[in-house]
Design an enzyme around this catalytic site. Structure first.
Site, PDB file in Angstrom:
ATOM      1  N   ASN A   1       0.868  -1.173   0.000  1.00  0.00           N
ATOM      2  CA  ASN A   1       0.000   0.000   0.000  1.00  0.00           C
ATOM      3  C   ASN A   1       0.906   1.225   0.000  1.00  0.00           C
ATOM      4  OD1 ASN A   1      -1.760   2.063   0.514  1.00  0.00           O
ATOM      5  ND2 ASN A   1      -2.388   1.339   2.542  1.00  0.00           N
ATOM      6  N   TRP A   2       0.992   1.864  -1.154  1.00  0.00           N
ATOM      7  CA  TRP A   2       1.903   3.013  -1.274  1.00  0.00           C
ATOM      8  C   TRP A   2       1.331   4.267  -0.617  1.00  0.00           C
ATOM      9  CZ3 TRP A   2       4.531   3.079  -6.825  1.00  0.00           C
ATOM     10  CH2 TRP A   2       5.432   2.015  -6.901  1.00  0.00           C
ATOM     11  N   LYS A   3       0.065   4.213  -0.210  1.00  0.00           N
ATOM     12  CA  LYS A   3      -0.588   5.369   0.427  1.00  0.00           C
ATOM     13  C   LYS A   3      -0.382   6.618  -0.457  1.00  0.00           C
ATOM     14  CE  LYS A   3      -0.077   3.047   4.821  1.00  0.00           C
ATOM     15  NZ  LYS A   3       0.122   3.106   6.255  1.00  0.00           N
TER      16      LYS A   3
ATOM     17  N   HIS B   1      -9.340   0.989   5.183  1.00  0.00           N
ATOM     18  CA  HIS B   1      -8.052   1.186   5.865  1.00  0.00           C
ATOM     19  C   HIS B   1      -8.266   2.128   7.055  1.00  0.00           C
ATOM     20  CE1 HIS B   1      -3.934   2.355   6.694  1.00  0.00           C
ATOM     21  NE2 HIS B   1      -3.561   1.296   6.002  1.00  0.00           N
TER      22      HIS B   1
ATOM     23  N   SER C   1       3.949  -2.230  10.158  1.00  0.00           N
ATOM     24  CA  SER C   1       5.403  -2.289  10.375  1.00  0.00           C
ATOM     25  C   SER C   1       6.032  -3.614   9.961  1.00  0.00           C
ATOM     26  CB  SER C   1       5.739  -1.954  11.840  1.00  0.00           C
ATOM     27  OG  SER C   1       5.394  -0.612  12.128  1.00  0.00           O
TER      28      SER C   1
ATOM     29  N   GLU D   1      -4.822  -4.966  10.652  1.00  0.00           N
ATOM     30  CA  GLU D   1      -3.801  -3.941  10.828  1.00  0.00           C
ATOM     31  C   GLU D   1      -4.051  -3.200  12.136  1.00  0.00           C
ATOM     32  OE1 GLU D   1      -1.971  -2.771   6.747  1.00  0.00           O
ATOM     33  OE2 GLU D   1      -3.620  -1.444   7.181  1.00  0.00           O
TER      34      GLU D   1
ATOM     35  N   GLY E   1       3.094  -1.108   4.159  1.00  0.00           N
ATOM     36  CA  GLY E   1       3.135   0.307   3.810  1.00  0.00           C
ATOM     37  C   GLY E   1       4.544   0.721   3.421  1.00  0.00           C
ATOM     38  N   GLY E   2       5.238   1.356   4.360  1.00  0.00           N
ATOM     39  CA  GLY E   2       6.544   1.962   4.080  1.00  0.00           C
ATOM     40  C   GLY E   2       7.526   1.057   3.352  1.00  0.00           C
TER      41      GLY E   2
ATOM     42  N   GLU F   1      -6.647   4.514   8.090  1.00  0.00           N
ATOM     43  CA  GLU F   1      -6.426   5.936   7.777  1.00  0.00           C
ATOM     44  C   GLU F   1      -7.657   6.540   7.118  1.00  0.00           C
ATOM     45  OE1 GLU F   1      -2.724   5.316   5.704  1.00  0.00           O
ATOM     46  OE2 GLU F   1      -1.786   4.744   7.607  1.00  0.00           O
TER      47      GLU F   1
ATOM     48  N   GLY G   1       3.181   2.166  10.745  1.00  0.00           N
ATOM     49  CA  GLY G   1       4.186   3.215  10.599  1.00  0.00           C
ATOM     50  C   GLY G   1       4.948   3.544  11.871  1.00  0.00           C
TER      51      GLY G   1
END
Ligand code: 13P
Length: 254
Positions: free
Chosen positions: A11-13, A98, A214, A168, A235-236, A100, A174
């Site tokens: 997920n590149w957000k 998600h 993470s 999640e 993510g990251g 977010e 993150g």
């Protein structure tokens, strides 16, 4: 029960410029030259990159997904994107619910449920996200919160072919903090059981349950080995091909 093929989805957000297409291409090349990886891969970039990635990744082992969709097919909803538009652009899946989006846009379980139905309508796989906050975990509410989110967010029409669940924990996203393997196992086993009441025994036992929060190359082997964990939502660490591939390497045969 036949083995569930794992999926590692990135997920590149709100990250990814036109130049980021090269990272996706690099991942595809790593998977092409390392065919011992026994997992599927997917990148969910910003919507602007979906057609570019879909074209560049044709014939590769990397699928393309969206990060959110509106409930309805088209109309006067400035700034939103429909599941049909995502499918038309080359996506085969879409993340819905998600944390977010739930936090930034006030999305309820009912909204997430409607978005999952929109994904099915457009022929997309829905990746439905659930997870507790720090305070909810501290209060010992994790299993109840996750069960409630599943009941509200997962449509009865969900099945192993059209739906993936991502657990999640909000506090793990993150932050570099992850639950213990035992904690992940407890939640994933609970999700598998809870899903029986929503989608039935057969569909529940075949549905992919991803862990997200993470995930890094350094912890992927341990987390991906947990019972009822069928992959990761990353993510990251999905932004760089080498890190993403490092996570996929948890699924090297033998
Ligand atoms: P991180 O891997 O950056 O913690 O993000 C997880 C996530 O939210 C994926 O959807």
């Amino acid at each position: 029960m036949t083995a569930i093929r794992p999926l590692v989805a990135g997920n590149w957000k709100m990250n990814g410029l036109l130049s980021s297409v090269s990272e996706a291409a690099a991942l595809a090349e790593l998977l092409r030259s390392n065919d011992e990886i026994e997992a599927d891969a997917m990148i969910c970039p910003p919507a602007t990159l979906i057609p570019l990635l879909a074209e560049r990744l044709t014939g590769s082992r990397v699928a393309v997904g969206g990060q959110d969709c509106h409930q309805i097919e088209s109309g006067a909803h400035t700034g939103d994107i429909s599941a049909e538009i995502l499918a038309d652009a080359g996506a085969s899946a879409v993340i819905v619910g998600h944390s977010e989006r739930r936090a930034d846009h006030g999305e309820s379980d009912a909204t997430v449920n409607a978005k999952a139905l929109a994904a099915y309508r457009a022929g997309l796989v829905a990746i439905i996200c659930v997870g507790e906050t720090d305070a909810q975990r501290d209060a010992g509410e994790t299993l109840d919160i996750v069960a409630g989110q599943l009941r509200g967010s997962v449509p009865a029409a969900a099945g192993a072919g059209n739906t993936i669940i991502a657990y999640e924990p909000v506090w793990a996203i993150g932050t570099g903090r992850t639950p213990t393997a035992d904690d992940v196992a407890e939640v994933h086993n609970h999700m598998r059981t809870q899903l029986i009441a929503i989608v039935g025994d057969g569909e529940s036992s075949a549905m992919r349950l991803l862990y997200g929060g993470s995930v890094k190359p350094s912890n992927a082997t341990e987390l991906m080995a947990v019972e009822n964990v069928n992959g990761a939502l990353v993510g990251g660490a999905s932004l760089k091909a080498d890190d993403f591939f490092g996570i996929l390497s948890a699924y090297t045969a033998g």
